[in-house]
Scaffold this active site. Structure first.
Site, PDB file in Angstrom:
ATOM      1  CB  ALA A  63      18.520  26.824 -34.668  1.00 26.18           C
ATOM      2  N   GLY A 108      18.347  24.084 -39.014  1.00 26.82           N
ATOM      3  CA  GLY A 108      18.581  25.433 -39.552  1.00 26.82           C
ATOM      4  C   GLY A 108      19.671  25.455 -40.617  1.00 26.82           C
ATOM      5  CD  GLU A 111      14.862  24.942 -40.928  1.00 25.26           C
ATOM      6  OE1 GLU A 111      15.406  25.742 -40.150  1.00 25.26           O
ATOM      7  OE2 GLU A 111      13.963  24.158 -40.564  1.00 25.26           O
ATOM      8  CD  GLU A 131      14.415  21.311 -37.601  1.00 23.91           C
ATOM      9  OE1 GLU A 131      14.325  20.227 -38.225  1.00 23.91           O
ATOM     10  OE2 GLU A 131      14.927  22.328 -38.091  1.00 23.91           O
TER      11      GLU A 131
HETATM   12  N1  DAK Z   1      23.464  23.750 -31.383  1.00 22.38           N
HETATM   13  C1  DAK Z   1      24.425  24.014 -30.468  1.00 22.38           C
HETATM   14  N2  DAK Z   1      25.578  23.368 -30.403  1.00 22.38           N
HETATM   15  C2  DAK Z   1      25.807  22.383 -31.298  1.00 22.38           C
HETATM   16  C3  DAK Z   1      24.854  22.051 -32.290  1.00 22.38           C
HETATM   17  C4  DAK Z   1      23.633  22.783 -32.311  1.00 22.38           C
HETATM   18  N3  DAK Z   1      22.686  22.584 -33.244  1.00 22.38           N
HETATM   19  N4  DAK Z   1      25.345  21.023 -33.011  1.00 22.38           N
HETATM   20  C5  DAK Z   1      26.556  20.748 -32.509  1.00 22.38           C
HETATM   21  N5  DAK Z   1      26.840  21.561 -31.465  1.00 22.38           N
HETATM   22  C6  DAK Z   1      28.050  21.580 -30.636  1.00 22.38           C
HETATM   23  C7  DAK Z   1      28.062  20.414 -29.658  1.00 22.38           C
HETATM   24  O1  DAK Z   1      27.299  20.729 -28.513  1.00 22.38           O
HETATM   25  C8  DAK Z   1      29.534  20.312 -29.351  1.00 22.38           C
HETATM   26  O2  DAK Z   1      29.891  21.332 -28.443  1.00 22.38           O
HETATM   27  P1  DAK Z   1      30.884  21.034 -27.188  1.00 22.38           P
HETATM   28  O3  DAK Z   1      30.248  19.924 -26.442  1.00 22.38           O
HETATM   29  O4  DAK Z   1      32.186  20.638 -27.849  1.00 22.38           O
HETATM   30  O5  DAK Z   1      30.958  22.334 -26.453  1.00 22.38           O
HETATM   31  C9  DAK Z   1      30.190  20.662 -30.678  1.00 22.38           C
HETATM   32  O6  DAK Z   1      29.204  21.351 -31.433  1.00 22.38           O
HETATM   33  C10 DAK Z   1      30.601  19.435 -31.462  1.00 22.38           C
HETATM   34  O7  DAK Z   1      29.455  18.596 -31.570  1.00 22.38           O
HETATM   35  P2  DAK Z   1      29.501  17.032 -31.212  1.00 22.38           P
HETATM   36  O8  DAK Z   1      30.510  16.752 -30.138  1.00 22.38           O
HETATM   37  O9  DAK Z   1      28.095  16.616 -30.965  1.00 22.38           O
HETATM   38  O10 DAK Z   1      30.044  16.433 -32.580  1.00 22.38           O
HETATM   39  P3  DAK Z   1      29.734  15.008 -33.186  1.00 22.38           P
HETATM   40  O11 DAK Z   1      30.624  14.869 -34.362  1.00 22.38           O
HETATM   41  O12 DAK Z   1      29.773  13.934 -32.139  1.00 22.38           O
HETATM   42  O13 DAK Z   1      28.224  15.072 -33.708  1.00 22.38           O
HETATM   43  C11 DAK Z   1      26.341  16.113 -34.829  1.00 22.38           C
HETATM   44  C12 DAK Z   1      27.885  15.974 -34.746  1.00 22.38           C
HETATM   45  C13 DAK Z   1      26.029  17.192 -35.870  1.00 22.38           C
HETATM   46  C14 DAK Z   1      25.734  14.786 -35.292  1.00 22.38           C
HETATM   47  C15 DAK Z   1      25.800  16.482 -33.427  1.00 22.38           C
HETATM   48  O14 DAK Z   1      26.549  17.598 -32.948  1.00 22.38           O
HETATM   49  C16 DAK Z   1      24.361  16.868 -33.476  1.00 22.38           C
HETATM   50  O15 DAK Z   1      23.489  15.969 -33.532  1.00 22.38           O
HETATM   51  N6  DAK Z   1      24.086  18.169 -33.394  1.00 22.38           N
HETATM   52  C17 DAK Z   1      22.723  18.660 -33.361  1.00 22.38           C
HETATM   53  C18 DAK Z   1      22.121  18.570 -34.743  1.00 22.38           C
HETATM   54  C19 DAK Z   1      20.681  19.028 -34.739  1.00 22.38           C
HETATM   55  O16 DAK Z   1      19.817  18.407 -34.092  1.00 22.38           O
HETATM   56  N7  DAK Z   1      20.456  20.121 -35.451  1.00 22.38           N
HETATM   57  C20 DAK Z   1      19.133  20.681 -35.532  1.00 22.38           C
HETATM   58  C21 DAK Z   1      19.016  21.708 -34.476  1.00 22.38           C
HETATM   59  S1  DAK Z   1      17.361  22.241 -34.324  1.00 22.38           S
HETATM   60  C22 DAK Z   1      12.439  27.572 -34.624  1.00 22.38           C
HETATM   61  C23 DAK Z   1      13.580  28.179 -35.071  1.00 22.38           C
HETATM   62  C24 DAK Z   1      14.593  27.397 -35.565  1.00 22.38           C
HETATM   63  C25 DAK Z   1      14.499  26.041 -35.575  1.00 22.38           C
HETATM   64  C26 DAK Z   1      13.336  25.444 -35.102  1.00 22.38           C
HETATM   65  C27 DAK Z   1      12.313  26.203 -34.627  1.00 22.38           C
HETATM   66  N8  DAK Z   1      11.389  28.350 -34.124  1.00 22.38           N
HETATM   67  C28 DAK Z   1      11.714  29.534 -33.370  1.00 22.38           C
HETATM   68  C29 DAK Z   1      10.032  27.902 -34.236  1.00 22.38           C
HETATM   69  C30 DAK Z   1      15.599  25.265 -36.000  1.00 22.38           C
HETATM   70  C31 DAK Z   1      15.916  24.166 -35.267  1.00 22.38           C
HETATM   71  C32 DAK Z   1      17.160  23.465 -35.446  1.00 22.38           C
HETATM   72  O17 DAK Z   1      17.981  23.738 -36.281  1.00 22.38           O
END
Ligand code: DAK
Length: 276
Positions: A63, A108, A111, A131
């Site tokens: 997400a 997400g 998911e 998360e």
């Molecule tokens: N959201 C927004 N932008 C994201 C993103 C994300 N999840 N993942 C990557 N990006 C963006 C980065 O910010 C970057 O943007 P710029 O800086 O270029 O503008 C671009 O994508 C490229 O990412 P990186 O530069 O970080 O690329 P790397 O190869 O170095 O790293 C990575 C890739 C996937 C390891 C890293 O980007 C990363 O750790 N991303 C976050 C992964 C993550 O933590 N995903 C889980 C998100 S939390 C809920 C509803 C939904 C949810 C929970 C609760 N409720 C309402 C209760 C769901 C939660 C989630 O999914």
């Protein structure tokens, strides 16, 4: 649509989440567009869907953390519901949906893949529920679907530790059905990238599903999904009713008729999707 591509090839539709700059992260607009795309699928002609992410690097990296970072409690609940509604639409979609997972399937992203019927991934895929490291619980059904798909113990381990796993481990725990490798020639040159090979494999699987009797495929999906929500006594009644619903349809008459006529040519023909 800014962030969703949809194309149809024969009886197979492919939905691509197309927000490559943000690794296909799911913001509200992506979720709205995905929902509208599903609503627009022509179910008279399309018999199987493939869901994938644009580019080689990421299926869906979660997400959108930027959008979520400033949400109030009420807004977070509404965001969770928006995602859950779309994911449930996917899960209960009348025809099968195959997730073709390339690269990151985090939060997400993991998911949404679990809302699909079948997951196949490329060798560079990485799954995880990060998360708790972000101070939240998985919010688009992650706590529920992962525990049902793998096992409660494994789901708890992955969620509590926020550890990402690579394709072989995802395969070992039953999260994915298959891992597709890049094709390399004898000199070691890549002739088909992992993503290309993945999409080809997903296409083949989808076409294999699409050529079966569509009423029976839909009824089988419903029987499995609905039956898993209830105890066995109720589940077999669900199955009986869906089994019965196949009879007197063109599909059943043609499918069994072809077999009984021992006509090989006919038997191989696709049962028409006219029931109806
Ligand atoms: N959201 C927004 N932008 C994201 C993103 C994300 N999840 N993942 C990557 N990006 C963006 C980065 O910010 C970057 O943007 P710029 O800086 O270029 O503008 C671009 O994508 C490229 O990412 P990186 O530069 O970080 O690329 P790397 O190869 O170095 O790293 C990575 C890739 C996937 C390891 C890293 O980007 C990363 O750790 N991303 C976050 C992964 C993550 O933590 N995903 C889980 C998100 S939390 C809920 C509803 C939904 C949810 C929970 C609760 N409720 C309402 C209760 C769901 C939660 C989630 O999914």
């Amino acid at each position: 649509m800014d962030f969703i591509l949809y194309e149809v090839n024969g009886a197979v539709g492919t939905i691509t989440i197309n927000r490559e700059k943000a690794l296909n992260a799911l913001n509200s607009q992506v979720l709205d567009e995905l929902s509208a795309t599903l609503d627009a699928v022509d179910l008279d002609t399309v018999r199987c869907l493939i869901l994938t992410g644009a580019g080689e690097k990421s299926f869906v990296a979660g997400a959108d953390i930027g959008e979520m970072s400033t949400l109030t409690k009420a807004e977070a609940e509404a965001f969770g519901k928006k995602g859950n509604d779309v994911f449930r639409k996917l899960e209960t979609f009348p025809i099968p949906v195959i997730a073709a997972v390339n690269g990151f399937a985090l939060g997400g992203g993991c998911e949404i893949s679990m809302s699909c019927d079948i997951r196949i991934c490329s060798e560079n895929a990485m799954f995880g529920q990060p998360e708790v490291g972000l101070g939240i619980t998985p919010g688009f059904g992650g706590t529920q679907r992962l525990a049902r798909l793998v096992s409660p113990g494994m789901a708890k381990q992955l969620i509590y530790t926020a550890r990402n796993i690579k394709a072989p481990e995802a395969y070992r725990i039953g999260l994915v059905n298959d891992i597709i490798k890049a094709e390399v020639d004898e000199q070691g040159n890549v002739v088909k990238s992992a993503k290309e090979a993945l999409m080809e494999a997903a296409g083949k699987m989808a076409a294999g599903i699409a050529k079966q009797a569509p009423i029976a495929v839909r009824a089988s999906k419903k029987a499995i999904n609905d039956g898993l929500q209830v105890d066995m006594d109720q589940a077999i009644v669900i199955e009986e009713k869906l089994f019965g619903s196949c009879f007197e349809t063109e599909d059943q008459k043609a499918g069994m008729g072809n077999f009984l006529e021992k006509d090989k040519e006919k038997k191989l023909k696709v049962v028409p999707f006219v029931n109806r």
